[in-house]
Scaffold this motif. Structure first.
Motif, PDB file in Angstrom:
ATOM      1  N   ALA A 101       0.830  -1.199   0.000  1.00 18.69           N
ATOM      2  CA  ALA A 101       0.000   0.000   0.000  1.00 18.69           C
ATOM      3  C   ALA A 101       0.871   1.259   0.000  1.00 18.69           C
ATOM      4  O   ALA A 101       0.592   2.228  -0.715  1.00 18.69           O
ATOM      5  N   ALA A 102       1.952   1.243   0.790  1.00 14.15           N
ATOM      6  CA  ALA A 102       2.846   2.399   0.831  1.00 14.15           C
ATOM      7  C   ALA A 102       3.578   2.578  -0.489  1.00 14.15           C
ATOM      8  O   ALA A 102       3.789   3.702  -0.952  1.00 14.15           O
ATOM      9  N   TRP A 103       3.977   1.475  -1.129  1.00 11.22           N
ATOM     10  CA  TRP A 103       4.709   1.554  -2.393  1.00 11.22           C
ATOM     11  C   TRP A 103       3.831   2.159  -3.489  1.00 11.22           C
ATOM     12  O   TRP A 103       4.253   3.057  -4.224  1.00 11.22           O
ATOM     13  N   ILE A 104       2.602   1.668  -3.572  1.00 11.96           N
ATOM     14  CA  ILE A 104       1.692   2.165  -4.611  1.00 11.96           C
ATOM     15  C   ILE A 104       1.321   3.624  -4.365  1.00 11.96           C
ATOM     16  O   ILE A 104       1.262   4.441  -5.285  1.00 11.96           O
ATOM     17  N   GLY A 105       1.066   3.945  -3.117  1.00 13.75           N
ATOM     18  CA  GLY A 105       0.648   5.311  -2.790  1.00 13.75           C
ATOM     19  C   GLY A 105       1.787   6.233  -2.417  1.00 13.75           C
ATOM     20  O   GLY A 105       1.561   7.284  -1.800  1.00 13.75           O
ATOM     21  N   ALA A 106       3.035   5.882  -2.780  1.00 13.09           N
ATOM     22  CA  ALA A 106       4.205   6.653  -2.368  1.00 13.09           C
ATOM     23  C   ALA A 106       4.138   8.126  -2.777  1.00 13.09           C
ATOM     24  O   ALA A 106       4.424   9.008  -1.952  1.00 13.09           O
ATOM     25  N   ALA A 110       4.113  10.963   0.010  1.00 12.61           N
ATOM     26  CA  ALA A 110       5.196  11.945   0.070  1.00 12.61           C
ATOM     27  C   ALA A 110       4.642  13.366   0.061  1.00 12.61           C
ATOM     28  O   ALA A 110       5.170  14.257   0.735  1.00 12.61           O
ATOM     29  N   GLU A 111       3.586  13.570  -0.696  1.00  8.97           N
ATOM     30  CA  GLU A 111       2.957  14.891  -0.741  1.00  8.97           C
ATOM     31  C   GLU A 111       2.341  15.248   0.610  1.00  8.97           C
ATOM     32  O   GLU A 111       2.462  16.377   1.093  1.00  8.97           O
ATOM     33  N   ASP A 116       6.069  17.110  -0.682  1.00  8.03           N
ATOM     34  CA  ASP A 116       6.903  17.059  -1.891  1.00  8.03           C
ATOM     35  C   ASP A 116       6.760  15.679  -2.516  1.00  8.03           C
ATOM     36  O   ASP A 116       7.389  14.710  -2.071  1.00  8.03           O
ATOM     37  N   ALA A 117       5.918  15.552  -3.553  1.00  6.24           N
ATOM     38  CA  ALA A 117       5.677  14.265  -4.191  1.00  6.24           C
ATOM     39  C   ALA A 117       6.920  13.694  -4.844  1.00  6.24           C
ATOM     40  O   ALA A 117       7.027  12.478  -5.054  1.00  6.24           O
ATOM     41  N   GLY A 121      10.552   8.286  -3.383  1.00  3.67           N
ATOM     42  CA  GLY A 121      11.552   7.247  -3.165  1.00  3.67           C
ATOM     43  C   GLY A 121      11.849   7.011  -1.702  1.00  3.67           C
ATOM     44  O   GLY A 121      12.130   5.874  -1.293  1.00  3.67           O
ATOM     45  N   LEU A 122      11.769   8.045  -0.900  1.00  6.76           N
ATOM     46  CA  LEU A 122      11.979   7.885   0.543  1.00  6.76           C
ATOM     47  C   LEU A 122      10.897   7.002   1.145  1.00  6.76           C
ATOM     48  O   LEU A 122      11.176   6.139   1.988  1.00  6.76           O
TER      49      LEU A 122
END
Length: 500
Positions: A101-106, A110-111, A116-117, A121-122
């Motif tokens: 879920a975090a990977w897809i919605g990264a 981040a935003e 900052d979208a 990568g972080l």
């Protein structure tokens, strides 16, 4: 039982020593603008707060679930052996779901988290770290259940040292900044997850009990809720600080938290690791009231001394470590933060009773209410008093949590906790620290001497306030004499050897 508690707590403290020592090393680089900006240091501390919450969700309440289901008489003996492998499966599936879920919605995360979208990568790096860390934690909890603190410390120390080395390489050698820190975390967690899982599967029964999956999840879900509230109670103030203030302010608060957190690392967590196991055993053996009452008093005394020592000397230590003057004026913050952790340790004494009774929902309600209180106070006090308002809010919330949980536990165990002890010691610590505040303008040698004297006054004050009495002093002397006699007996040659 109390002796085993102190022995195991002492061993677990070694893990905290290694962790804090390695953390101190990398913090020297964090506060160096050549490697990391002050704003990125504040952002990193904020990301750690988010990470703690994500790890809790991914863990599905398994740490306590492993301890309970592997020792509970309600679980058939044949099924207890399958608890570790079952927990490992649940941990992998739950953490993988959170990470996906975090990977897809990264980009969106981040935003929201970093405004900052482009720094998605972080978030993805943290997603991979969540899987590795959650899986490795199953092996750690199995070591706790088996009362193998030495091996637990060895694994923890290896992880911390490897993490420190990896962070330094990515941050200092490759100059990757904030991303480099996260790469270091991920590299260490991946290695430890691989090694610890291999060792675990080699030593336990490799069988999943499908009958235990649902009960373990049902048991753990309220703990996830209470744990999320607890993590917010621990670090949620960062969200409020960043909302009203700046990353630079959060960096100063993070610096103070690292010193105040020494009480949590060296005392609370090491104590909790041992007491959770031994306290549950004592409840089953009928010895809970005495053990819990004695642990409550002794922990209050040790924590009070640690809080006072940190608050008196933290500013001088900060001046040696960093030239930034903002980092050298945090003694008041440290007093409040460390004091809150002292009360947090008392919470672990009282909540043990609720865990044994299966009252995980009551725990979730208590921690959730404390977190809500902390959030509300932060929202009101931070705009007016800055980061000092946040530290005070956290202290009040921890006190409320400890008292609320203690009252609930009293109804079950009738332990008769000596509440007057932490109240008196809180007043004593605050008073001695206040006396030392004017010495800040004194020359270094005179200031350190005066504050050392204030710290030394803590010990006779315990007798003056009635925290300890003559019987306690006599018991302490007897324990010392017994220890010396045992050592003399071991070191002395046998009589027949002397005759020969």
């Amino acid at each position: 039982m109390l002796k085993r508690l102190f022995q195991q707590s002492g061993i677990y403290t070694l893990a905290s020593v290694v962790g804090k020592a390695s953390g101190f090393v990398v913090t020297l680089y964090y506060v160096d603008p050549a490697y990391l900006s002050k704003a990125d240091f504040g952002t990193f501390d904020y990301l750690l707060s988010v990470l703690m919450i994500a790890l809790l969700v991914a863990g599905a309440g398994l740490p306590l679930g492993i301890l309970r289901f592997a020792t509970s008489r309600e679980v058939p003996e044949a099924e207890r052996a399958a608890v570790p492998a079952t927990a490992l499966l649940i941990a992998f599936v739950a953490s993988a779901a959170v990470a996906c879920a975090a990977w897809i919605g990264a980009p969106a995360l981040a935003e929201v988290l970093l405004r900052d979208a482009s720094r998605a990568g972080l978030v993805r790096t943290l997603a991979l770290y969540i899987v590795c860390k959650t899986v490795a934690d199953v092996a750690y909890q199995e070591l706790r259940r088996r009362e193998r603190p030495g091996l637990y410390v060895a694994m923890t120390a290896a992880e911390m040292l490897l993490q420190t080395a990896a962070v330094v390489v990515f941050l200092v050698v490759f100059r990757l900044g904030l991303a480099g820190i996260l790469y270091g975390y991920l590299a260490a967690a991946a290695v430890l997850a691989t090694v610890s899982t291999g060792v675990l599967l080699a030593r336990v029964e490799r069988r999943v009990s499908w009958a235990l999956v649902r009960p373990m999840i049902v048991f753990g879900l309220p703990l996830v809720v209470s744990g999320m509230a607890g993590r917010f109670l621990y670090a949620g103030d960062r969200f409020v600080i960043l909302h009203f203030l700046t990353p630079d302010d959060n960096a100063v608060y993070a610096w103070a938290s690292r010193f105040g957190g020494l009480v949590n690392a060296f005392l609370v967590q090491s104590f909790q690791l041992a007491f959770t196991v031994l306290g549950l055993q004592a409840l089953g053996d009928g010895g809970a009231p005495a053990l819990h009452r004695r642990a409550f008093r002794h922990f209050s005394v040790v924590a009070g001394f640690a809080v006072l020592g940190l608050a008196l000397f933290v500013d001088d230590v900060s001046r040696v470590v960093t030239p930034d003057p903002d980092y050298a004026r945090v003694s008041g913050l440290v007093l409040l933060i460390a004091g809150g952790f002292g009360w947090y340790g008392l919470y672990f004494v009282t909540v043990n009773v609720l865990f044994a009774a299966g009252r995980t929902r009551a725990v979730a309600v208590a921690v959730g209410a404390a977190a809500a209180l902390n959030a509300g106070l932060n929202w009101v006090l931070v705009p007016r008093y800055g980061i000092a308002g946040s530290a005070f809010s956290t202290l009040v919330a921890y006190v409320a949590l400890s008292v609320w949980t203690g009252v609930s536990a009293e109804r079950i165990s009738r332990a008769n906790y000596p509440w007057r002890v932490p109240v008196l010691l809180s007043a004593l610590v605050g008073g001695l620290w206040a006396v030392g505040v004017p010495t800040a303008a004194w020359p270094l040698a005179e200031r350190l001497a005066a504050r050392a004297a204030l710290l030394a006054l803590y010990v006779p004050a315990l007798l003056a306030l009635g925290v300890y009495g003559r019987a306690d002093v006599d018991a302490g002397r007897g324990a010392v004499r017994a220890f010396q006699a045992r050592r003399a007996g071991v070191n002395a040659p046998p009589e027949d050897a002397e005759a020969r």
